[in-house]
Design a protein around this motif. Structure first.
Motif, PDB file in Angstrom:
ATOM      1  N   CYS A  21       0.834  -1.207   0.000  1.00  0.00           N
ATOM      2  CA  CYS A  21       0.000   0.000   0.000  1.00  0.00           C
ATOM      3  C   CYS A  21       0.868   1.256   0.000  1.00  0.00           C
ATOM      4  O   CYS A  21       0.571   2.218  -0.723  1.00  0.00           O
ATOM      5  CB  CYS A  21      -0.916   0.014   1.214  1.00  0.00           C
ATOM      6  N   LEU A  22       1.909   1.243   0.804  1.00  0.00           N
ATOM      7  CA  LEU A  22       2.811   2.400   0.828  1.00  0.00           C
ATOM      8  C   LEU A  22       3.499   2.590  -0.518  1.00  0.00           C
ATOM      9  O   LEU A  22       3.603   3.714  -1.016  1.00  0.00           O
ATOM     10  CB  LEU A  22       3.848   2.231   1.938  1.00  0.00           C
ATOM     11  N   ALA A  25       0.913   3.831  -3.017  1.00  0.00           N
ATOM     12  CA  ALA A  25       0.578   5.238  -2.815  1.00  0.00           C
ATOM     13  C   ALA A  25       1.688   6.146  -3.341  1.00  0.00           C
ATOM     14  O   ALA A  25       1.415   7.182  -3.953  1.00  0.00           O
ATOM     15  CB  ALA A  25       0.327   5.509  -1.331  1.00  0.00           C
ATOM     16  N   TYR A  28       1.483   6.087  -7.033  1.00  0.00           N
ATOM     17  CA  TYR A  28       0.281   6.783  -7.487  1.00  0.00           C
ATOM     18  C   TYR A  28       0.508   8.290  -7.531  1.00  0.00           C
ATOM     19  O   TYR A  28       0.037   8.969  -8.446  1.00  0.00           O
ATOM     20  CB  TYR A  28      -0.891   6.452  -6.568  1.00  0.00           C
ATOM     21  N   VAL A  29       1.249   8.799  -6.551  1.00  0.00           N
ATOM     22  CA  VAL A  29       1.539  10.232  -6.502  1.00  0.00           C
ATOM     23  C   VAL A  29       2.533  10.599  -7.600  1.00  0.00           C
ATOM     24  O   VAL A  29       2.379  11.602  -8.291  1.00  0.00           O
ATOM     25  CB  VAL A  29       2.078  10.629  -5.113  1.00  0.00           C
ATOM     26  N   GLY A  34       0.607   3.136 -10.166  1.00  0.00           N
ATOM     27  CA  GLY A  34       0.505   2.853  -8.745  1.00  0.00           C
ATOM     28  C   GLY A  34      -0.798   2.227  -8.314  1.00  0.00           C
ATOM     29  O   GLY A  34      -0.862   1.576  -7.277  1.00  0.00           O
ATOM     30  N   LEU A  38      -1.468  -0.563  -5.328  1.00  0.00           N
ATOM     31  CA  LEU A  38      -2.284  -0.117  -4.199  1.00  0.00           C
ATOM     32  C   LEU A  38      -3.465  -1.055  -3.981  1.00  0.00           C
ATOM     33  O   LEU A  38      -3.764  -1.437  -2.840  1.00  0.00           O
ATOM     34  CB  LEU A  38      -2.771   1.310  -4.452  1.00  0.00           C
TER      35      LEU A  38
END
Length: 58
Positions: A21-22, A25, A28-29, A34, A38
């Motif tokens: 998840c980290l 994320a 994704y940013v 991402g 995620l």
């Protein structure tokens, strides 16, 4: 399979899912794919927590 081995598997799923998840994320940013990472991380966390909850009832 022993109960403690199943519990360790659930804990490992939660930890691996949280790390995914980290990473997802962060990807994704930043420009990158991402969302699949995620989504897989969230699925692993949920499955690990469900496994731990099911083992707690036994």
């Amino acid at each position: 399979m022993r109960l403690s081995a199943k519990r360790h598997f659930g804990i490992a799923l939660v930890v691996a899912g949280a790390l995914m998840c980290l990473a997802g994320a962060a990807l994704y940013v930043m420009p990158g794919p991402g969302f699949p990472v995620l989504a897989l991380g969230l699925a692993a966390v949920v499955i690990g927590l469900l496994l731990l909850a099911a083992l707690r009832r036994e």
